[in-house]
Design an enzyme around this catalytic site. Structure first.
Site, PDB file in Angstrom:
ATOM      1  N   ASN A  53       0.918  -1.187  -0.093  1.00 13.99           N
ATOM      2  CA  ASN A  53      -0.015  -0.078  -0.030  1.00 13.99           C
ATOM      3  C   ASN A  53       0.778   1.290  -0.082  1.00 13.99           C
ATOM      4  OD1 ASN A  53      -2.253  -1.442   0.083  1.00 13.99           O
ATOM      5  ND2 ASN A  53      -2.783  -1.152   2.166  1.00 13.99           N
ATOM      6  N   ARG A 388      -9.985  -5.051 -14.622  1.00 12.70           N
ATOM      7  CA  ARG A 388      -8.750  -5.779 -14.296  1.00 12.70           C
ATOM      8  C   ARG A 388      -9.297  -7.326 -14.486  1.00 12.70           C
ATOM      9  NH1 ARG A 388      -5.560  -2.288 -11.700  1.00 12.70           N
ATOM     10  NH2 ARG A 388      -6.145  -0.827 -10.434  1.00 12.70           N
ATOM     11  N   ARG A 418      -4.638   1.509 -13.785  1.00 13.36           N
ATOM     12  CA  ARG A 418      -3.360   1.536 -12.966  1.00 13.36           C
ATOM     13  C   ARG A 418      -2.731   0.274 -12.676  1.00 13.36           C
ATOM     14  NH1 ARG A 418      -3.956   5.177  -8.021  1.00 13.36           N
ATOM     15  NH2 ARG A 418      -4.373   6.596  -9.798  1.00 13.36           N
ATOM     16  N   HIS A 448     -14.471   2.903 -15.456  1.00 11.16           N
ATOM     17  CA  HIS A 448     -14.439   1.910 -14.235  1.00 11.16           C
ATOM     18  C   HIS A 448     -15.590   0.950 -14.279  1.00 11.16           C
ATOM     19  CE1 HIS A 448     -14.108   1.834  -9.883  1.00 11.16           C
ATOM     20  NE2 HIS A 448     -12.996   1.293 -10.205  1.00 11.16           N
ATOM     21  N   TYR A 481     -12.315  -9.832  -2.333  1.00 14.49           N
ATOM     22  CA  TYR A 481     -12.987  -8.602  -2.277  1.00 14.49           C
ATOM     23  C   TYR A 481     -14.600  -8.808  -2.027  1.00 14.49           C
ATOM     24  CZ  TYR A 481      -8.543  -6.443  -4.544  1.00 14.49           C
ATOM     25  OH  TYR A 481      -7.580  -5.935  -4.920  1.00 14.49           O
ATOM     26  N   ARG A 577     -14.559   2.306   3.776  1.00 15.73           N
ATOM     27  CA  ARG A 577     -13.230   1.564   3.939  1.00 15.73           C
ATOM     28  C   ARG A 577     -11.895   2.395   4.041  1.00 15.73           C
ATOM     29  NH1 ARG A 577     -11.533  -1.212  -0.770  1.00 15.73           N
ATOM     30  NH2 ARG A 577      -9.974   0.389  -0.877  1.00 15.73           N
ATOM     31  N   HIS A 605     -15.089  -3.611  -0.781  1.00 17.22           N
ATOM     32  CA  HIS A 605     -15.113  -3.260  -2.153  1.00 17.22           C
ATOM     33  C   HIS A 605     -16.475  -2.888  -2.777  1.00 17.22           C
ATOM     34  CE1 HIS A 605     -13.939  -3.149  -6.645  1.00 17.22           C
ATOM     35  NE2 HIS A 605     -12.760  -2.517  -6.117  1.00 17.22           N
TER      36      HIS A 605
END
Length: 788
Positions: A53, A388, A418, A448, A481, A577, A605
């Site tokens: 992170n 992803r 990213r 997204h 997630y 979160r 998530h």
């Protein structure tokens, strides 16, 4: 007590700094590593996550700050600080975090290694036989890969790779005893290849030994530097700015991809924003690196433990320790999908909607629908957005199979995802080669949203099978997630999703959607409208309430509307979160707002938005957070849950999150978080376990009336006997002591427990622990950082 200007600005601002809030989130992850109730291997996993992170934080967020600093752009943080004072506060807090991270490793985890069947050892702790094996590994594997690069008047400064372990070696020719008989110092860099494992593994009786690779290289440096004196060899690691900005091109198929690929290269050459180094590094090395990269003590992090704690994952993957981490229970069948119904999803979905709650419900029904669609002769086409993907993705395999079977396949690959850019470019090329229509992103926006539509001919009719959710089409992360998604053939969803695909792949501007709220069209305005409706109802004395579960809350316009709704009397519960820029519980501003963060075994998530609407609630789910980027720079979608049964399921998800007392951290008005703990007579509620159980009683209570009762029952209350993490205000009001410093900028190790003084300054409740003694103290023109 006098408050310095920076601390005063931070305290008075009605917003919390985005970046400081993120560092507090990483403290909550670190708190999992400190949790003695967890197995050691779980704690090591969480410690490695804090390291990963922090790497991304420096690459992106600190990198973004340096875009302003390096190019002279003005920037005012949410805390009210300009770019230079904010840099000082941010790096000071980051130093505190890294110190606590190192102390957690050295004092709490490393002492347990031996009794758990392994250890991390230096070369001087190995037996003669073990040394021979390590030297053999160096000779046969490491040595051929090493390329020493000298830096002197004849050789330019070498390119140092981002986040690679590097040894800075100072050598000198000549062997005389007198200084005048010795040659000039030379500085050489030895980069340790990233395709080698972090540790060399040995066995000693029944124990596994892990030897850091840099220790092996350091011990064998004389084989690289023959007939010269090695004065020092210090390990360091750099992090470069990864926040590159693209000058978007309308020629999306050619120039845009080339521009992105060029941007990826800049990550390898971007400006250095962090230097991690071993203690007592060579003065020559540090002088050269700081001058070359235009960095100061704020950017230099002296690591007393292990540089790059992500390497600890190698231990977890060792055959001896597989299965030593906590395992999640097996997924249960979705409440709305009976056993065996997924064998013929086309038939079942004609008559029923299905809500999936991952990972408690498997992603398998969605994957199976796609695989069945690829083979079904009645399926005419498939449209999908991809952000992803998993390794060896079944999603990609199904799309390839569909194209091979002659179906029309359109895929929007977001190549600005990213750190997944290169993978998505590669996978997109595979699909194009197979005959799929591939769109690489949408102009200046990042796509997204997560949508899938299967078009199937059924007699004289064409049916659209829609999947839309909050999570990626990734079989691996769906096990880790928490996400929600919908499977449906409802015509309204089908129409809305068809229109939305036309917007993002073509040139269309529909007037409105019935079940979707989209960005960048009007998501912010729609959410603001829904918040204002709750405020109006509260002012009329009607039942009202807002519950929002998201990853990040940063958009000022929405925050301000939430403040107004709170003043109007709306009970507001936010489950955020990570980043939260809203201050809860401030008098005359946000007394009716309570913020909690759920951090535990799974990564939260899912995004859910509940607006009570006098007992006829509107409940949305989808891909968007409440952030400027989500509203203005991304293509996002929230979908309205209209099926009464699925709406109850979603209400039940929110209610259990509000009741959790095992993974929840309550946010204080000053931005610090308190770990919520059950009272002695209170049952433990653990969302990361309880959702694996079918609970009819819980579902029965999941009604608008039940939610409203819970909102009033959970009015913002006292903190109780809990642990405070990431405390800021305590330090501001404490005795003014500066972290890790002796007043001259020299780094010291505190004898007190982390945050002990801060707890006193804040008047902490008995039994509370406050750490770190966070940012805010000190003159804004002085930085209490180690001299290196």
């Amino acid at each position: 007590m006098k408050l310095f200007k920076s601390a005063d600005l931070i305290r008075k601002s009605k917003y919390i700094s985005r970046d400081l809030s993120w560092l507090r989130f990483n403290y909550r992850v670190l708190d999992q590593a400190k949790d003695t109730g967890r197995p050691l291997f779980d704690r090591l996993r969480f410690l490695s996550i804090t390291s990963s992170n922090l790497d991304e934080f420096f690459m992106i967020r600190v990198g973004s700050l340096y875009n302003y600093l390096d190019y002279g752009k003005e920037r005012v943080d949410y805390s009210g600080l300009r770019e230079l004072p904010f840099r000082r506060k941010l790096l000071d807090f980051a130093h505190r975090f890294v110190n606590d991270q190192s102390m957690t490793y050295l004092n709490e985890l490393k002492p347990q290694f031996e009794k758990n069947g392994f250890n991390i050892l230096r070369m001087d702790e190995l037996t003669e036989l073990e040394l021979k094996k390590a030297d053999g590994y160096f000779k046969n594997t490491i040595f051929p890969l090493l390329t020493p690069m000298v830096y002197d008047s004849y050789h330019g400064f070498p390119l140092m790779m981002n986040q690679m372990l590097i040894l800075g070696v100072v050598t000198r020719t000549g062997t005389g005893d007198l200084e005048t008989e010795k040659g000039q110092e030379r500085l050489t860099f030895v980069q340790i290849p990233q395709n080698l494992t972090r540790f060399f593994e040995l066995t000693r009786k029944e124990k596994v030994l892990f030897v850091p690779i840099e220790e092996i290289v350091r011990a064998n440096l004389p084989k690289l530097f023959r007939n010269v004196e090695i004065e020092s060899a210090d390990l360091f690691r750099i992090t470069r700015n990864g926040d590159f900005t693209l000058e978007e091109s309308e020629d999306i198929d050619t120039d845009f991809i080339k521009e992105l690929q060029q941007g990826l290269k800049t990550r390898k050459r971007g400006r250095v924003v962090r230097l991690e180094v071993e203690p007592n590094a060579s003065a020559l090395l540090m002088s050269v690196l700081k001058e070359r990269w235009k960095i100061d003590n704020g950017n230099v992090f002296v690591i007393n433990s292990l540089i790059d704690l992500k390497g600890l994952l190698q231990i977890l993957k060792h055959p001896n320790f597989r299965g030593k981490t906590s395992r999640q229970p097996a997924p249960i069948a979705p409440l709305s999908l009976p056993e065996g119904a997924d064998e013929n999803l086309f038939e079942y979905l004609k008559h029923h909607d299905v809500l999936l709650h991952h990972p408690y419900n498997s992603i398998e029904p969605m994957v199976r629908l796609l695989e069945q669609a690829a083979e079904d002769p009645q399926v005419l086409g498939i449209k999908q957005t991809i952000y992803r993907l998993a390794d060896d993705s079944r999603v990609t395999a199904a799309l390839l199979k569909a194209a091979e079977n002659g179906k029309h396949v359109s895929v929007l690959f977001e190549i600005k995802a990213r750190f997944d850019e290169e993978r998505n470019i590669r996978e997109g090329a595979r699909l194009e080669k197979a005959g799929c229509f591939v769109i690489y992103g949408v102009s200046k926006y990042k796509t997204h949203t997560k949508m899938l539509m299967v078009i199937r001919k059924e007699g004289e009719k064409v049916t659209r099978y829609v999947h839309i959710g909050s999570g990626n089409y990734n079989e691996q992360t769906s096990k880790l997630y928490t996400d929600v998604s919908l499977l449906t053939t409802n015509d309204v969803y089908g129409h809305d999703v068809s229109e939305f695909f036309n917007v993002i792949t073509g040139h269309s501007q529909p007037d409105d959607y019935e079940y979707l709220i989209t960005a960048p069209k009007d998501m912010r305005q729609q959410l603001v409208h829904l918040i204002r409706e709750e405020a109006r109802n509260a002012k009329k004395g009607l039942p009202s309430g807002i519950v929002i579960k998201i990853n990040s809350l940063e958009d000022k316009e929405v925050i301000d509307e939430l403040y107004k709704a709170s003043k109007a009397g709306v009970p507001i519960r936010l489950i955020v979160r990570g980043i939260c820029c809203l201050r809860p519980g401030r008098p005359n501003l946000s007394e009716n707002i309570e913020v909690r963060s759920v951090v535990g075994d799974l990564l939260e998530h899912s995004r859910l938005f509940y607006f009570h609407q006098t007992g006829q609630p509107r409940l949305y789910a989808g891909s968007a957070d409440v952030m400027v980027r989500s509203f203005d720079r991304r293509i996002e979608a929230l979908f309205l849950i209209v099926n009464p049964q699925l709406k109850r399921e979603a209400i039940g998800i929110l209610m259990l999150n509000l009741l959790d007392n095992h993974n929840s951290y309550m946010m204080r008005e000053d931005g610090a978080y308190i770990r919520r703990q059950p009272a002695p007579d209170e049952a433990v509620v653990n969302v990361h376990r309880d959702f694996y159980r079918r609970d009819e009683e819980r579902l029965t209570a999941a009604t608008p009336e039940g939610m409203l009762a819970l909102l009033h029952q959970q009015a913002p209350s006292s903190e109780g006997s809990a642990t405070v993490v990431g405390d800021e205000q305590a330090a501001i009001e404490a005795a003014g002591e500066t972290y890790g410093g002796d007043g001259n900028g020299t780094c010291l190790v505190n004898d007190t427990a982390p945050g002990e003084n801060a707890a006193e300054g804040a008047g902490a409740l008995e039994g509370q622990v406050v750490y770190p003694a966070a940012i805010g103290e000190g003159d804004e023109d002085q930085v209490s950082l180690p001299n290196v």
